[in-house]
Design a protein around this motif. Structure first.
Motif, PDB file in Angstrom:
ATOM      1  N   ASP A 158      63.474  46.136  19.696  1.00 38.05           N
ATOM      2  CA  ASP A 158      64.340  44.976  19.519  1.00 38.05           C
ATOM      3  C   ASP A 158      65.646  45.507  18.949  1.00 38.05           C
ATOM      4  O   ASP A 158      65.682  45.971  17.805  1.00 38.05           O
ATOM      5  CB  ASP A 158      63.690  43.967  18.572  1.00 38.05           C
ATOM      6  CG  ASP A 158      64.488  42.680  18.451  1.00 38.05           C
ATOM      7  OD1 ASP A 158      65.454  42.485  19.218  1.00 38.05           O
ATOM      8  OD2 ASP A 158      64.144  41.867  17.576  1.00 38.05           O
ATOM      9  N   VAL A 159      66.692  45.490  19.759  1.00 33.56           N
ATOM     10  CA  VAL A 159      67.990  46.016  19.334  1.00 33.56           C
ATOM     11  C   VAL A 159      68.858  44.860  18.883  1.00 33.56           C
ATOM     12  O   VAL A 159      69.043  43.881  19.609  1.00 33.56           O
ATOM     13  CB  VAL A 159      68.672  46.797  20.480  1.00 33.56           C
ATOM     14  CG1 VAL A 159      70.068  47.232  20.078  1.00 33.56           C
ATOM     15  CG2 VAL A 159      67.835  47.999  20.871  1.00 33.56           C
ATOM     16  N   GLN A 160      69.368  44.991  17.667  1.00 30.09           N
ATOM     17  CA  GLN A 160      70.264  43.986  17.099  1.00 30.09           C
ATOM     18  C   GLN A 160      71.510  44.706  16.604  1.00 30.09           C
ATOM     19  O   GLN A 160      71.539  45.195  15.474  1.00 30.09           O
ATOM     20  CB  GLN A 160      69.564  43.235  15.972  1.00 30.09           C
ATOM     21  CG  GLN A 160      68.315  42.515  16.430  1.00 30.09           C
ATOM     22  CD  GLN A 160      67.494  41.958  15.286  1.00 30.09           C
ATOM     23  OE1 GLN A 160      67.887  42.002  14.130  1.00 30.09           O
ATOM     24  NE2 GLN A 160      66.329  41.430  15.614  1.00 30.09           N
ATOM     25  N   GLY A 161      72.504  44.819  17.486  1.00 25.11           N
ATOM     26  CA  GLY A 161      73.734  45.528  17.142  1.00 25.11           C
ATOM     27  C   GLY A 161      73.482  47.002  16.931  1.00 25.11           C
ATOM     28  O   GLY A 161      73.104  47.717  17.850  1.00 25.11           O
ATOM     29  N   LEU A 166      61.569  48.778  15.849  1.00 20.42           N
ATOM     30  CA  LEU A 166      60.558  49.337  16.741  1.00 20.42           C
ATOM     31  C   LEU A 166      59.194  48.808  16.319  1.00 20.42           C
ATOM     32  O   LEU A 166      58.811  48.933  15.157  1.00 20.42           O
ATOM     33  CB  LEU A 166      60.592  50.865  16.627  1.00 20.42           C
ATOM     34  CG  LEU A 166      59.828  51.676  17.649  1.00 20.42           C
ATOM     35  CD1 LEU A 166      60.479  51.555  19.021  1.00 20.42           C
ATOM     36  CD2 LEU A 166      59.806  53.139  17.224  1.00 20.42           C
ATOM     37  N   TYR A 167      58.492  48.197  17.260  1.00 26.02           N
ATOM     38  CA  TYR A 167      57.132  47.722  17.020  1.00 26.02           C
ATOM     39  C   TYR A 167      56.193  48.652  17.782  1.00 26.02           C
ATOM     40  O   TYR A 167      56.277  48.754  19.008  1.00 26.02           O
ATOM     41  CB  TYR A 167      56.956  46.284  17.503  1.00 26.02           C
ATOM     42  CG  TYR A 167      57.860  45.304  16.784  1.00 26.02           C
ATOM     43  CD1 TYR A 167      57.467  44.740  15.577  1.00 26.02           C
ATOM     44  CD2 TYR A 167      59.106  44.961  17.302  1.00 26.02           C
ATOM     45  CE1 TYR A 167      58.291  43.847  14.903  1.00 26.02           C
ATOM     46  CE2 TYR A 167      59.934  44.072  16.640  1.00 26.02           C
ATOM     47  CZ  TYR A 167      59.526  43.521  15.449  1.00 26.02           C
ATOM     48  OH  TYR A 167      60.343  42.647  14.783  1.00 26.02           O
ATOM     49  N   GLU A 179      52.681  48.431  13.955  1.00 28.06           N
ATOM     50  CA  GLU A 179      53.479  49.000  12.873  1.00 28.06           C
ATOM     51  C   GLU A 179      54.946  48.733  13.196  1.00 28.06           C
ATOM     52  O   GLU A 179      55.373  48.865  14.342  1.00 28.06           O
ATOM     53  CB  GLU A 179      53.223  50.505  12.792  1.00 28.06           C
ATOM     54  CG  GLU A 179      54.018  51.221  11.735  1.00 28.06           C
ATOM     55  CD  GLU A 179      53.801  52.730  11.764  1.00 28.06           C
ATOM     56  OE1 GLU A 179      54.520  53.417  11.026  1.00 28.06           O
ATOM     57  OE2 GLU A 179      52.944  53.217  12.525  1.00 28.06           O
ATOM     58  N   LYS A 180      55.698  48.362  12.189  1.00 32.03           N
ATOM     59  CA  LYS A 180      57.118  48.071  12.371  1.00 32.03           C
ATOM     60  C   LYS A 180      57.943  49.177  11.728  1.00 32.03           C
ATOM     61  O   LYS A 180      57.686  49.580  10.597  1.00 32.03           O
ATOM     62  CB  LYS A 180      57.447  46.725  11.723  1.00 32.03           C
ATOM     63  CG  LYS A 180      58.877  46.289  11.868  1.00 32.03           C
ATOM     64  CD  LYS A 180      59.070  44.928  11.200  1.00 32.03           C
ATOM     65  CE  LYS A 180      60.512  44.506  11.188  1.00 32.03           C
ATOM     66  NZ  LYS A 180      60.694  43.212  10.500  1.00 32.03           N
ATOM     67  N   MET A 181      58.931  49.660  12.480  1.00 35.07           N
ATOM     68  CA  MET A 181      59.844  50.683  11.982  1.00 35.07           C
ATOM     69  C   MET A 181      61.269  50.200  12.238  1.00 35.07           C
ATOM     70  O   MET A 181      61.494  49.400  13.149  1.00 35.07           O
ATOM     71  CB  MET A 181      59.625  52.011  12.714  1.00 35.07           C
ATOM     72  CG  MET A 181      58.213  52.533  12.650  1.00 35.07           C
ATOM     73  SD  MET A 181      57.988  53.970  13.710  1.00 35.07           S
ATOM     74  CE  MET A 181      58.621  55.226  12.638  1.00 35.07           C
ATOM     75  N   GLN A 182      62.202  50.719  11.464  1.00 31.68           N
ATOM     76  CA  GLN A 182      63.597  50.346  11.660  1.00 31.68           C
ATOM     77  C   GLN A 182      64.469  51.592  11.647  1.00 31.68           C
ATOM     78  O   GLN A 182      64.241  52.511  10.861  1.00 31.68           O
ATOM     79  CB  GLN A 182      64.041  49.380  10.561  1.00 31.68           C
ATOM     80  CG  GLN A 182      65.447  48.861  10.753  1.00 31.68           C
ATOM     81  CD  GLN A 182      65.777  47.741   9.776  1.00 31.68           C
ATOM     82  OE1 GLN A 182      65.016  46.800   9.633  1.00 31.68           O
ATOM     83  NE2 GLN A 182      66.907  47.856   9.111  1.00 31.68           N
TER      84      GLN A 182
END
Length: 187
Positions: A158-161, A166-167, A179-182
Motif C-alpha cells: 500500500d503506497v501512500q506518497g 507492506l503486509y 505482519e505489517k512493515m513500513q
C-alpha cells in the motif's frame, strides 16, 4: 492502492495448488494491481491472477519456458520508482550486493525480486528490497538440498506518497499470519 506482489508458484511441478486460505483472501475487486515475479508454470495460474485483477504485470521466471514476459519491469507508485524481476539472473542469486547493483541500474527506490522462494524485506544503499517468497511454498533447489521447509507467502503493498506499507501474508501451521512493515523513502 493495494498492489499484490506474488510469484514462484511452480504449479503443478512442485506444488499442487495455491492454498485455499490464500484464495479466500485474494478477492477480485480488492486489489488494484498485481506484480507477478514469475514461475507461474501453468496457464491456469495466469488466468486465476487475471481474474483477481486485470492489471497484471508479469516477468519471466527461470521455469516460465514459453512465456513472452520480459525479464524485468519498472513502474512508479506514489513517489517510488519500483523495479521488479524474478531474480534468477542475479549472480550470485539473492546477493544483497548484486541486487543493489541491479536496483541502481534500474534507478529503483524499491526492488521486488523472487526466485529464492523465501520472504525477505530489507533496506540497503537507500533502496528497499522485497522478496514475497513462494505463493505455494514450493521448494527451491537449495531448500531440497538442506531439507528446509518453505513457508507459503505473498505481500500486499500500500503506497501512500513517500511511505510504503507492506503486509506480509504467510501460512504457519495451517494458519495465515499477517505482519505489517513500513518503509519511508529517504529524503
Amino acid at each position: 492502492m493495494l498492489v499484490l506482489v506474488i510469484g514462484d508458484f511452480h504449479i503443478p511441478d512442485r506444488a499442487p495448488k495455491l492454498s485455499e486460505k490464500f484464495r479466500q483472501l485474494l478477492i477480485p475487486g480488492k486489489i488494484s494491481q498485481i506484480i507477478c515475479l514469475g514461475n507461474l508454470t501453468s496457464t491456469s495460474v495466469y488466468e486465476y491472477l487475471k481474474h483477481v485483477c486485470s492489471d497484471l504485470k508479469l516477468v519471466k521466471g527461470a521455469f516460465d519456458i514459453s512465456s513472452k514476459a520480459p525479464i524485468a519491469g519498472k513502474i512508479t507508485l506514489g513517489s517510488f520508482k519500483i523495479g521488479y524481476t524474478n531474480g534468477h539472473l542475479v549472480v550470485p542469486q539473492d546477493s544483497p550486493e548484486a541486487l543493489s547493483i541491479l536496483a541502481r541500474e534500474m534507478d529503483a527506490d524499491i526492488l521486488l525480486f523472487g526466485g529464492t522462494h523465501k520472504f525477505a524485506a530489507y533496506e540497503l544503499d537507500g533502496c528497499f528490497f522485497v522478496n514475497p517468497g513462494s505463493a505455494t511454498g514450493a521448494p527451491n533447489v537449495s531448500a531440497v538440498e538442506d531439507d528446509e521447509k518453505i513457508v507459503p507467502s505473498f505481500v500486499l503493498m500500500d503506497v501512500q506518497g513517500a511511505v510504503l506499507i507492506l503486509y506480509v501474508y504467510r501460512i504457519f501451521d495451517g494458519e495465515v499470519r499477517v505482519e505489517k512493515m513500513q518503509y519511508r523513502k529517504p529524503e
